[in-house]
Write an enzyme that holds these catalytic residues in place. Structure first.
Site, PDB file in Angstrom:
ATOM      1  N   CYS A  88     -24.899  43.694 -16.751  1.00  0.00           N
ATOM      2  CA  CYS A  88     -24.618  43.675 -15.319  1.00  0.00           C
ATOM      3  C   CYS A  88     -23.426  44.581 -15.053  1.00  0.00           C
ATOM      4  O   CYS A  88     -22.442  44.548 -15.798  1.00  0.00           O
ATOM      5  CB  CYS A  88     -24.311  42.247 -14.866  1.00  0.00           C
ATOM      6  SG  CYS A  88     -23.970  42.094 -13.104  1.00  0.00           S
ATOM      7  N   HIS A 129     -32.997  39.283 -11.584  1.00  0.00           N
ATOM      8  CA  HIS A 129     -31.559  39.365 -11.842  1.00  0.00           C
ATOM      9  C   HIS A 129     -30.779  39.378 -10.528  1.00  0.00           C
ATOM     10  O   HIS A 129     -29.797  38.637 -10.361  1.00  0.00           O
ATOM     11  CB  HIS A 129     -31.266  40.626 -12.661  1.00  0.00           C
ATOM     12  CG  HIS A 129     -29.824  40.830 -12.979  1.00  0.00           C
ATOM     13  ND1 HIS A 129     -29.302  40.564 -14.231  1.00  0.00           N
ATOM     14  CD2 HIS A 129     -28.778  41.274 -12.230  1.00  0.00           C
ATOM     15  CE1 HIS A 129     -27.999  40.829 -14.219  1.00  0.00           C
ATOM     16  NE2 HIS A 129     -27.663  41.282 -13.023  1.00  0.00           N
ATOM     17  N   GLU A 130     -31.227  40.190  -9.585  1.00  0.00           N
ATOM     18  CA  GLU A 130     -30.507  40.306  -8.311  1.00  0.00           C
ATOM     19  C   GLU A 130     -30.669  39.060  -7.445  1.00  0.00           C
ATOM     20  O   GLU A 130     -29.723  38.647  -6.769  1.00  0.00           O
ATOM     21  CB  GLU A 130     -30.941  41.564  -7.566  1.00  0.00           C
ATOM     22  CG  GLU A 130     -30.758  42.861  -8.338  1.00  0.00           C
ATOM     23  CD  GLU A 130     -29.398  43.041  -8.994  1.00  0.00           C
ATOM     24  OE1 GLU A 130     -28.385  42.482  -8.507  1.00  0.00           O
ATOM     25  OE2 GLU A 130     -29.335  43.756 -10.015  1.00  0.00           O
ATOM     26  N   HIS A 133     -28.194  36.676  -8.521  1.00  0.00           N
ATOM     27  CA  HIS A 133     -26.890  36.986  -7.914  1.00  0.00           C
ATOM     28  C   HIS A 133     -26.765  36.353  -6.533  1.00  0.00           C
ATOM     29  O   HIS A 133     -25.731  35.780  -6.205  1.00  0.00           O
ATOM     30  CB  HIS A 133     -26.697  38.504  -7.778  1.00  0.00           C
ATOM     31  CG  HIS A 133     -26.004  39.150  -8.919  1.00  0.00           C
ATOM     32  ND1 HIS A 133     -24.720  38.850  -9.292  1.00  0.00           N
ATOM     33  CD2 HIS A 133     -26.426  40.116  -9.774  1.00  0.00           C
ATOM     34  CE1 HIS A 133     -24.367  39.599 -10.316  1.00  0.00           C
ATOM     35  NE2 HIS A 133     -25.386  40.374 -10.645  1.00  0.00           N
TER      36      HIS A 133
END
Length: 139
Positions: A88, A129-130, A133
């Site tokens: 990241c 992944h985002e 977040h």
């Protein structure tokens, strides 16, 4: 506008609030994400708003030669779970995580239209992944 990358785990662990792409401020965050991702494209394939210091549910992911901007993305389903390691831009090193090979995602596009898309492979991994977040989940 290119924004600095946030590295504070405190900020990165804060879940984002829903965004409205028809709101000028949220639309500007989307553009800032696109600009910042483009500036880091040599080392990054996706970003979420909290990575530039904004607690909104907005992400951008590289898809081929273009970048896909998503407001309020939600993974509806995933199939083909597998183990991998990810890095990241906001955090040093890599970490193990579980991802799905294929996902279905509901989101708003930059005009505020609801979209549902299916993604697989690396694009699915980037989006997951985002989305993590935006939910305050760090790998």
């Amino acid at each position: 506008m290119i924004k600095p990358i946030v590295t504070s785990p405190l900020m990165l662990r804060a879940p984002g609030e829903d965004a409205d792409p028809t709101d000028a401020l949220d639309a500007q965050v989307g553009q800032d994400l696109l600009d910042t991702l483009e500036a880091h494209r040599h080392e990054c394939v996706g970003m979420a708003a909290n990575m530039i210091g904004v607690r909104k549910r907005i992400i951008v992911a590289v898809e081929g030669t273009r970048s896909l901007l998503m407001y309020n993305p939600e993974v509806l389903e995933g199939t083909g779970a597998y183990e991998t390691e990810e890095g990241c831009l906001s955090l040093p090193g890599t970490r193990p995580c579980t991802r799905f090979r294929t996902i279905r995602v509901r989101y708003l596009d930059e005009r505020g239209h609801e979209r549902t898309g299916s993604f697989s492979g690396y694009m699915a991994q980037i989006i997951q992944h985002e989305v993590d977040h935006t939910n305050g989940i760090l790998i």
